[in-house]
Write an enzyme that holds these catalytic residues in place. Structure first.
Site, PDB file in Angstrom:
ATOM      1  N   TYR A   1      39.289 -25.759  19.449  1.00  0.00           N
ATOM      2  CA  TYR A   1      40.278 -25.837  20.535  1.00  0.00           C
ATOM      3  C   TYR A   1      40.312 -27.260  21.076  1.00  0.00           C
ATOM      4  O   TYR A   1      40.308 -27.494  22.268  1.00  0.00           O
ATOM      5  CB  TYR A   1      39.927 -24.811  21.627  1.00  0.00           C
ATOM      6  CG  TYR A   1      41.081 -24.483  22.560  1.00  0.00           C
ATOM      7  CD1 TYR A   1      42.173 -23.749  22.113  1.00  0.00           C
ATOM      8  CD2 TYR A   1      41.066 -24.923  23.890  1.00  0.00           C
ATOM      9  CE1 TYR A   1      43.223 -23.455  22.963  1.00  0.00           C
ATOM     10  CE2 TYR A   1      42.119 -24.624  24.750  1.00  0.00           C
ATOM     11  CZ  TYR A   1      43.188 -23.891  24.281  1.00  0.00           C
ATOM     12  OH  TYR A   1      44.236 -23.588  25.121  1.00  0.00           O
ATOM     13  N   GLY A   2      40.332 -28.223  20.140  1.00  0.00           N
ATOM     14  CA  GLY A   2      40.415 -29.636  20.541  1.00  0.00           C
ATOM     15  C   GLY A   2      41.857 -30.088  20.550  1.00  0.00           C
ATOM     16  O   GLY A   2      42.766 -29.320  20.915  1.00  0.00           O
ATOM     17  N   SER A   3      42.083 -31.311  20.108  1.00  0.00           N
ATOM     18  CA  SER A   3      43.407 -31.922  20.152  1.00  0.00           C
ATOM     19  C   SER A   3      44.441 -31.054  19.399  1.00  0.00           C
ATOM     20  O   SER A   3      45.425 -30.588  19.985  1.00  0.00           O
ATOM     21  CB  SER A   3      43.313 -33.322  19.548  1.00  0.00           C
ATOM     22  OG  SER A   3      44.556 -33.963  19.593  1.00  0.00           O
ATOM     23  N   GLN A   4      44.228 -30.806  18.112  1.00  0.00           N
ATOM     24  CA  GLN A   4      45.188 -29.989  17.348  1.00  0.00           C
ATOM     25  C   GLN A   4      45.027 -28.500  17.665  1.00  0.00           C
ATOM     26  O   GLN A   4      46.008 -27.768  17.764  1.00  0.00           O
ATOM     27  CB  GLN A   4      45.019 -30.212  15.839  1.00  0.00           C
ATOM     28  CG  GLN A   4      45.464 -31.583  15.357  1.00  0.00           C
ATOM     29  CD  GLN A   4      46.955 -31.816  15.510  1.00  0.00           C
ATOM     30  OE1 GLN A   4      47.773 -30.900  15.413  1.00  0.00           O
ATOM     31  NE2 GLN A   4      47.328 -33.060  15.787  1.00  0.00           N
TER      32      GLN A   4
ATOM     33  N   ARG B   1      32.424 -21.900  18.858  1.00  0.00           N
ATOM     34  CA  ARG B   1      30.971 -21.730  18.898  1.00  0.00           C
ATOM     35  C   ARG B   1      30.595 -21.033  20.194  1.00  0.00           C
ATOM     36  O   ARG B   1      31.229 -21.273  21.231  1.00  0.00           O
ATOM     37  CB  ARG B   1      30.280 -23.093  18.949  1.00  0.00           C
ATOM     38  CG  ARG B   1      30.264 -23.850  17.681  1.00  0.00           C
ATOM     39  CD  ARG B   1      29.662 -25.217  17.906  1.00  0.00           C
ATOM     40  NE  ARG B   1      30.550 -26.067  18.701  1.00  0.00           N
ATOM     41  CZ  ARG B   1      30.365 -27.359  18.909  1.00  0.00           C
ATOM     42  NH1 ARG B   1      29.307 -27.954  18.399  1.00  0.00           N
ATOM     43  NH2 ARG B   1      31.214 -28.068  19.626  1.00  0.00           N
TER      44      ARG B   1
ATOM     45  N   SER C   1      30.646 -22.938  23.676  1.00  0.00           N
ATOM     46  CA  SER C   1      31.578 -24.058  23.567  1.00  0.00           C
ATOM     47  C   SER C   1      32.207 -24.386  24.917  1.00  0.00           C
ATOM     48  O   SER C   1      32.582 -23.493  25.688  1.00  0.00           O
ATOM     49  CB  SER C   1      32.684 -23.706  22.567  1.00  0.00           C
ATOM     50  OG  SER C   1      33.783 -24.571  22.739  1.00  0.00           O
TER      51      SER C   1
ATOM     52  N   SER D   1      35.034 -25.468  25.405  1.00  0.00           N
ATOM     53  CA  SER D   1      36.464 -25.151  25.408  1.00  0.00           C
ATOM     54  C   SER D   1      36.750 -23.670  25.659  1.00  0.00           C
ATOM     55  O   SER D   1      37.904 -23.288  25.849  1.00  0.00           O
ATOM     56  CB  SER D   1      37.092 -25.508  24.057  1.00  0.00           C
ATOM     57  OG  SER D   1      36.745 -26.801  23.664  1.00  0.00           O
TER      58      SER D   1
ATOM     59  N   HIS E   1      44.783 -31.754   7.844  1.00  0.00           N
ATOM     60  CA  HIS E   1      44.602 -33.046   7.183  1.00  0.00           C
ATOM     61  C   HIS E   1      43.889 -32.743   5.870  1.00  0.00           C
ATOM     62  O   HIS E   1      43.036 -31.854   5.822  1.00  0.00           O
ATOM     63  CB  HIS E   1      43.764 -33.955   8.093  1.00  0.00           C
ATOM     64  CG  HIS E   1      43.415 -35.295   7.511  1.00  0.00           C
ATOM     65  ND1 HIS E   1      44.308 -36.050   6.773  1.00  0.00           N
ATOM     66  CD2 HIS E   1      42.281 -36.035   7.571  1.00  0.00           C
ATOM     67  CE1 HIS E   1      43.715 -37.189   6.421  1.00  0.00           C
ATOM     68  NE2 HIS E   1      42.484 -37.196   6.880  1.00  0.00           N
TER      69      HIS E   1
ATOM     70  N   GLU F   1      46.661 -44.900   9.630  1.00  0.00           N
ATOM     71  CA  GLU F   1      45.772 -45.083  10.791  1.00  0.00           C
ATOM     72  C   GLU F   1      44.909 -46.333  10.650  1.00  0.00           C
ATOM     73  O   GLU F   1      44.577 -46.969  11.649  1.00  0.00           O
ATOM     74  CB  GLU F   1      44.941 -43.825  11.069  1.00  0.00           C
ATOM     75  CG  GLU F   1      43.961 -43.415  10.005  1.00  0.00           C
ATOM     76  CD  GLU F   1      43.605 -41.917  10.062  1.00  0.00           C
ATOM     77  OE1 GLU F   1      44.338 -41.124  10.682  1.00  0.00           O
ATOM     78  OE2 GLU F   1      42.580 -41.541   9.457  1.00  0.00           O
TER      79      GLU F   1
HETATM   80  P1  NAD Z   1      38.786 -32.502  17.827  1.00  0.00           P
HETATM   81  O1  NAD Z   1      37.877 -33.675  17.672  1.00  0.00           O
HETATM   82  O2  NAD Z   1      39.744 -32.541  18.959  1.00  0.00           O
HETATM   83  O3  NAD Z   1      37.828 -31.206  17.890  1.00  0.00           O
HETATM   84  C1  NAD Z   1      38.243 -29.872  17.627  1.00  0.00           C
HETATM   85  C2  NAD Z   1      37.295 -28.801  18.112  1.00  0.00           C
HETATM   86  O4  NAD Z   1      36.156 -28.671  17.274  1.00  0.00           O
HETATM   87  C3  NAD Z   1      36.787 -28.867  19.522  1.00  0.00           C
HETATM   88  O5  NAD Z   1      37.170 -27.676  20.164  1.00  0.00           O
HETATM   89  C4  NAD Z   1      35.259 -28.903  19.386  1.00  0.00           C
HETATM   90  O6  NAD Z   1      34.638 -28.220  20.364  1.00  0.00           O
HETATM   91  C5  NAD Z   1      35.057 -28.201  18.058  1.00  0.00           C
HETATM   92  N1  NAD Z   1      33.790 -28.572  17.391  1.00  0.00           N
HETATM   93  C6  NAD Z   1      33.254 -29.801  17.310  1.00  0.00           C
HETATM   94  N2  NAD Z   1      32.120 -29.758  16.594  1.00  0.00           N
HETATM   95  C7  NAD Z   1      31.924 -28.470  16.237  1.00  0.00           C
HETATM   96  C8  NAD Z   1      30.927 -27.791  15.492  1.00  0.00           C
HETATM   97  N3  NAD Z   1      29.873 -28.430  14.985  1.00  0.00           N
HETATM   98  N4  NAD Z   1      31.061 -26.465  15.314  1.00  0.00           N
HETATM   99  C9  NAD Z   1      32.108 -25.791  15.816  1.00  0.00           C
HETATM  100  N5  NAD Z   1      33.097 -26.387  16.532  1.00  0.00           N
HETATM  101  C10 NAD Z   1      33.001 -27.717  16.738  1.00  0.00           C
HETATM  102  O7  NAD Z   1      39.599 -32.289  16.463  1.00  0.00           O
HETATM  103  P2  NAD Z   1      41.074 -32.807  16.104  1.00  0.00           P
HETATM  104  O8  NAD Z   1      41.188 -34.278  16.353  1.00  0.00           O
HETATM  105  O9  NAD Z   1      42.061 -31.872  16.686  1.00  0.00           O
HETATM  106  O10 NAD Z   1      41.060 -32.634  14.501  1.00  0.00           O
HETATM  107  C11 NAD Z   1      41.181 -31.362  13.892  1.00  0.00           C
HETATM  108  C12 NAD Z   1      41.822 -31.546  12.516  1.00  0.00           C
HETATM  109  O11 NAD Z   1      43.176 -31.973  12.691  1.00  0.00           O
HETATM  110  C13 NAD Z   1      41.170 -32.605  11.646  1.00  0.00           C
HETATM  111  O12 NAD Z   1      41.252 -32.191  10.317  1.00  0.00           O
HETATM  112  C14 NAD Z   1      42.044 -33.829  11.876  1.00  0.00           C
HETATM  113  O13 NAD Z   1      42.009 -34.772  10.793  1.00  0.00           O
HETATM  114  C15 NAD Z   1      43.404 -33.175  11.983  1.00  0.00           C
HETATM  115  N6  NAD Z   1      44.421 -33.944  12.695  1.00  0.00           N
HETATM  116  C16 NAD Z   1      44.155 -34.365  13.961  1.00  0.00           C
HETATM  117  C17 NAD Z   1      45.123 -35.044  14.673  1.00  0.00           C
HETATM  118  C18 NAD Z   1      44.898 -35.387  16.137  1.00  0.00           C
HETATM  119  O14 NAD Z   1      45.867 -35.490  16.849  1.00  0.00           O
HETATM  120  N7  NAD Z   1      43.687 -35.535  16.644  1.00  0.00           N
HETATM  121  C19 NAD Z   1      46.386 -35.308  14.087  1.00  0.00           C
HETATM  122  C20 NAD Z   1      46.647 -34.818  12.792  1.00  0.00           C
HETATM  123  C21 NAD Z   1      45.649 -34.133  12.112  1.00  0.00           C
HETATM  124 MG    MG Z   2      47.862 -39.373  11.040  1.00  0.00          MG
HETATM  125 MG    MG Z   3      44.304 -38.964  10.446  1.00  0.00          MG
END
Ligand code: NAD
Ligand code: MG
Ligand code: MG
Ligand code: MG
Ligand code: MG
Ligand code: MG
Length: 328
Positions: free
Chosen positions: A22-25, A45, A48, A50, A105, A192
């Site tokens: 429940y992070g960014s995406q 988890r 967590s 979140s 991704h 990026e």
């Molecule tokens: P994030 O860093 O925001 O984290 C997502 C979630 O993972 C959080 O809720 C965190 O609590 C949980 N988490 C972290 N470590 C954990 C663990 N060990 N066990 C269980 N949960 C855990 O992630 P994000 O940046 O949203 O990236 C998610 C995917 O989306 C990746 O594959 C990334 O490449 C892709 N992506 C991200 C963006 C972006 O805007 N950030 C854009 C396009 C694609």
């Molecule tokens: Mg990108």
């Molecule tokens: Mg990327």
């Protein structure tokens, strides 16, 4: 020209969709899918941070294994570093045969760090924007473009499932493009590294430091090289380079044409090509995975060092005056 898709069959997502993370995406996909009428459960988890936020947003939250159980589609929206371990320990054992596994991704699938069983569809929906923008634009009635791809088509309808998910998160409003895991991963890493993050951050820092070294006030250098960048990029986003140039003064436009290529010269293009070679050969992935396996020691050291630069300390002070409390 590539075909831009705008619509898909949301009816293909009639079962439960488990959004893991429940992070960014994760928050953006979970909320947008829910608002599109899809049955969503968030997997996190135990303990967590979140958990509460997802519940407060009205979503059902369970442990990762519970959310995966019985799900038709499992979206792996965890940081790329932790996906292999979490997939092996908490996702794979509960994954229904025939369930689809979705990534935002292609990194872990392309570099063979996560490999779901042959009975599972393996698909990608990669929004071309940060998660918080994916959510904000959706609530405003717009969408963020997304790429879709199929790595493994066990069901025979993996592509249509990816398309339905992309429409569910609102990407159809902006445009959906078909790609492969390889093309998405390599272009995303290149973008990026060379342009969006690495290239822009260093361009800003070089400009700021050049002005400060020449004796100009750091605050003015900050406004000129970082603060105004957003305003210029907004114009590019709305109208391309021509739209940006329409709004700037003729003096700025003359300087743009005559000086820009002296900064971004042949040497920069050669460096960009070398960066792309490192991505295509897998050298970048090996270097990053090695750091992941070493507790991200290099990432943490570089992050700490970057926070100490004058650009960051001056910026922190100036932003505190410009932004309303709670903005950031
Ligand atoms: P994030 O860093 O925001 O984290 C997502 C979630 O993972 C959080 O809720 C965190 O609590 C949980 N988490 C972290 N470590 C954990 C663990 N060990 N066990 C269980 N949960 C855990 O992630 P994000 O940046 O949203 O990236 C998610 C995917 O989306 C990746 O594959 C990334 O490449 C892709 N992506 C991200 C963006 C972006 O805007 N950030 C854009 C396009 C694609
Ligand atoms: Mg990108
Ligand atoms: Mg990327
Ligand atoms: Mg981050
Ligand atoms: Mg100016
Ligand atoms: Mg003009």
């Amino acid at each position: 020209m590539a075909t831009i898709l705008r619509d898909g069959d949301l009816g293909l997502l009639s079962g439960k969709v488990a959004v893991i993370g429940y992070g960014s995406q994760g928050h953006a996909h979970a909320l947008n899918l829910r608002d599109s009428g899809i049955q969503v459960e968030v997997g996190l988890r135990e303990g967590s941070a979140s958990w509460e936020a997802a519940e407060a947003a009205g979503l059902g939250v369970r442990t990762i294994a519970e959310a995966v159980g019985g799900a038709q589609l499992v979206a792996i929206l965890l940081p790329d570093q932790v996906q292999p371990q979490v997939f092996a320990e908490h996702v794979a054992p509960s994954l229904a045969p025939g369930a689809a596994v979705l990534f935002a991704h292609g990194f872990n699938v392309l570099y063979e760090r996560v490999a779901p069983a042959g009975a599972n569809d393996v698909i990608m929906v990669a929004p071309k924007g940060p998660g918080h923008v994916v959510r904000r634009l959706f609530t405003e009635g717009y969408g963020t473009p997304a790429l879709i791809a199929v790595h493994q088509d066990a069901s025979g309808r993996a592509r249509d499932l990816a398309l339905a998910y992309a429409v569910g998160i609102g990407a159809g409003r902006a445009g959906i493009l078909e790609t492969t895991f390889k093309e998405e991963t390599e272009t995303d890493l290149f973008g990026e590294q060379a342009v969006l993050c690495g290239g822009t951050a260093e361009l800003v820092r070089a400009g700021f430091e050049t002005l400060v070294a020449a004796g100009y006030q750091p605050e003015i250098a900050y406004y000129e090289c970082l603060h105004e960048l957003k305003l210029i990029v907004d114009l590019m986003w709305e109208g391309g380079l021509a739209g940006m140039r329409y709004s700037i003064s003729d003096t700025a436009e003359f300087g743009d044409y005559t000086r820009g290529r002296r900064v971004i010269d042949e040497h920069v293009r050669e460096a960009m090509k070398a960066i792309l070679d490192d991505i295509q050969s897998g050298a970048f992935a090996r270097e990053w995975v090695e750091d992941m396996e070493n507790g991200e020691a290099r990432l943490k050291a570089m992050r700490a060092e970057a926070a100490q630069t004058a650009l960051e300390t001056v910026g922190k002070e100036l932003r505190s005056l410009m932004h309303r409390a709670g903005d950031h």
